[in-house]
Design a protein around this motif. Sequence first.
Motif, short mmCIF file in Angstrom:
data_model
loop_
_atom_site.label_atom_id
_atom_site.label_comp_id
_atom_site.label_asym_id
_atom_site.label_seq_id
_atom_site.Cartn_x
_atom_site.Cartn_y
_atom_site.Cartn_z
N UNK A 233 0.83 -1.21 0.00
CA UNK A 233 0.00 0.00 0.00
C UNK A 233 0.87 1.26 0.00
N UNK A 237 1.04 4.26 -2.85
CA UNK A 237 0.87 5.69 -2.56
C UNK A 237 2.09 6.49 -2.99
N UNK A 247 1.41 13.03 2.66
CA UNK A 247 0.12 13.61 3.02
C UNK A 247 -0.96 12.55 3.21
N UNK A 248 -0.82 11.43 2.49
CA UNK A 248 -1.84 10.40 2.63
C UNK A 248 -1.48 9.40 3.74
N UNK B 74 -2.40 12.38 8.65
CA UNK B 74 -3.18 12.03 7.46
C UNK B 74 -4.64 11.79 7.81
N UNK B 77 -5.74 16.00 8.18
CA UNK B 77 -5.76 16.96 7.09
C UNK B 77 -5.39 16.28 5.77
N UNK B 97 -9.06 5.80 -4.67
CA UNK B 97 -9.02 4.93 -3.48
C UNK B 97 -7.78 5.18 -2.63
N UNK B 98 -6.68 5.63 -3.28
CA UNK B 98 -5.45 5.86 -2.53
C UNK B 98 -5.66 6.83 -1.38
N UNK B 99 -6.62 7.75 -1.53
CA UNK B 99 -6.88 8.70 -0.45
C UNK B 99 -7.26 8.00 0.85
N UNK B 101 -6.43 4.71 1.55
CA UNK B 101 -5.66 3.48 1.76
C UNK B 101 -5.10 3.34 3.17
N UNK B 146 -9.69 12.19 -4.71
CA UNK B 146 -8.80 11.43 -3.83
C UNK B 146 -8.68 12.11 -2.46
N UNK B 150 -10.30 11.03 1.62
CA UNK B 150 -9.46 10.92 2.81
C UNK B 150 -10.27 11.33 4.05
#
Lengths: 353, 255
Positions: A233, A237, A247-248, B74, B77, B97-99, B101, B146, B150
């Motif tokens: 994962x 990203x 950020x994610x 994460x 924000x 979807x990565x947002x 994950x 994305x 989140x």
Amino acid sequence: MATTDGVTGGPWPGRGRPPMVALYAGLTLAIAAGLAAAVSTGVVAVEAGQLLAVMLSPLEAAEGQPVAHAVFWDLRLPRALMALLVGGSLAMAGAAMQGLFGNPLADPGIVGVSSGASLGAVLVIVMQINVLGSWTLPAGAFLSGFVTTWLIYLLARPSQTGGDNARLLLIGIAINSIAGALTGYLTYLASVEQLESLLFWSMGSLSRVAWAPVFTIAPLAVAGLVLLRRQAVPLDLLALGERQAQHTGVDVRRLRRRLIALTALLTAAAVAFTGTIGFVGLVVPHLVRTVIGPGHRHLLPFSAMGGGLLLMLADIGARSLDPPNEIPIGILTATLGGPFFLWLVSRRQAAGG
Amino acid sequence: MLEIEDVSLRIDDRELLRDVSLACPGGSLTALIGPNGAGKSTLLGLMAGDRAPTGGAVRLAGRPLAEYGVRELAGLRAVMPQDSVLRFAYRVDDVVRMGRALRDLPPQEDEASVHMAMAEVEIAPLAARNALTLSGGEQARTTFARVRVQSTPVLLLDEPTAALDLRHQERLLSLAADWAAAGHCVVAVMHDLNLAAAHADHLVLLDQGRVAAQGTPWDVLLAGQLRRVYRQPVCVLPHPERDCPVVVTTGDGPP
């Protein structure tokens, strides 16, 4: 409900995803078939019936079949398994490096990790370093592979706009020639009997395989796959760039350290026992991506399986193209991989990338 | 929700930000405006925690940003960058979807959230497309979706509308304003003063790293002030339909 417009991210039309279970099953069958071909191909003719008989008695030779027993258990099987493990390790390392560098041209051989690891191994041989017993050589290969990967990463760090191909490849040229020069000095210092084993590193070969290296590399390859796959994962990203990965929720610095350690470990394990075998890490992940897409959850195991299969088949070729001699497998993979690499570079140029 | 207190940033003797203070409470849409090089994106980067200020403090939910871990941050924000990067041929819906994950959200809500976010910015028909083949505007909308999934209380948008056509500029900022109205804290760097005036409830005008003015659009968008900061004469008119000002440039600019 909206419909798709037919242009998809992979070869699977519409909303469909690739049939993963079928692909895993197919690849497993192909590996089984490859393994069967590998153990029944060779200079000494062994009939299928004989092969079956010796397979069933691993510990002692069945009466009248000592040769067949030795050929199967001491030569062909460990060699085929070694090809599977080394090919899998190199392809996994390639897939992970490509994710780390954000660059599909990254490969342990091209960017110089293999020659760095090889330099460490050569150093151990020529300087006759022996601090860890039989582990000294793999440890030397790992250590210098790790340092080399780190160095390459510091120099070719992907920018915000993505991986810079030209830069990474130029650094690869430089690292390869520096490692090559240092290896050259060591070769110059080496004694005659050392020279023979040094030649082995430069060309890559599976001819010295026995069970001990198989048992050494197997846990490393399996651990490498398990640990790398845990980073699937974060690796996905990371395709958003380092800043956005952060950020994610990806701790990019920690991920980078782990990936460098794991790719160095896998590459070094392969290099330590079979020398530098190039292009497996480049070709295999690329082919896998075109079939199942770039998601690392499947890319890593598929690359491992595909890399193992490819090297096992290449080894059959290396043994049977010019019997009773064998062509060093590193030369064979380079013969196939070099043109593939050129095609990849020119295609990316045409696409503006 | 997000408080900036006397923040300064100095890099190699260059003062990028000086004594910037502002508060972005939940339920507000704050627009950072100002000429090129005024420090808007730099300030947004500080708010995102990309780097620490050399002076002052950035606090999120009462705690300094530096005290948060990467994963924790994460969850609080999300950041929409100025230009989106993508290095491999992922499908558009996979990029969205990565947002989610690495978020600790109920996985059974993932699909609904992804579908809704894609429908909102009208990229649902592109779901199975290779995201590398998208146009600039489609990329920006994908990135927006994305960031949306989140599902964080704070949203930081760096020029979210730069690549968008009129319709999608309006849609995207209306969505941002809706989230703000639902209690989120939204901060956006904006170049288009009229979009900022129409959708933001708090404007911060930056000039050479300092806050030149902040307040409601009517307070900040004053002809004389804009002329001075942007070095460009402008007229400020009332919007014919909305309760906000409209800024138009006038011809007698400097040679």
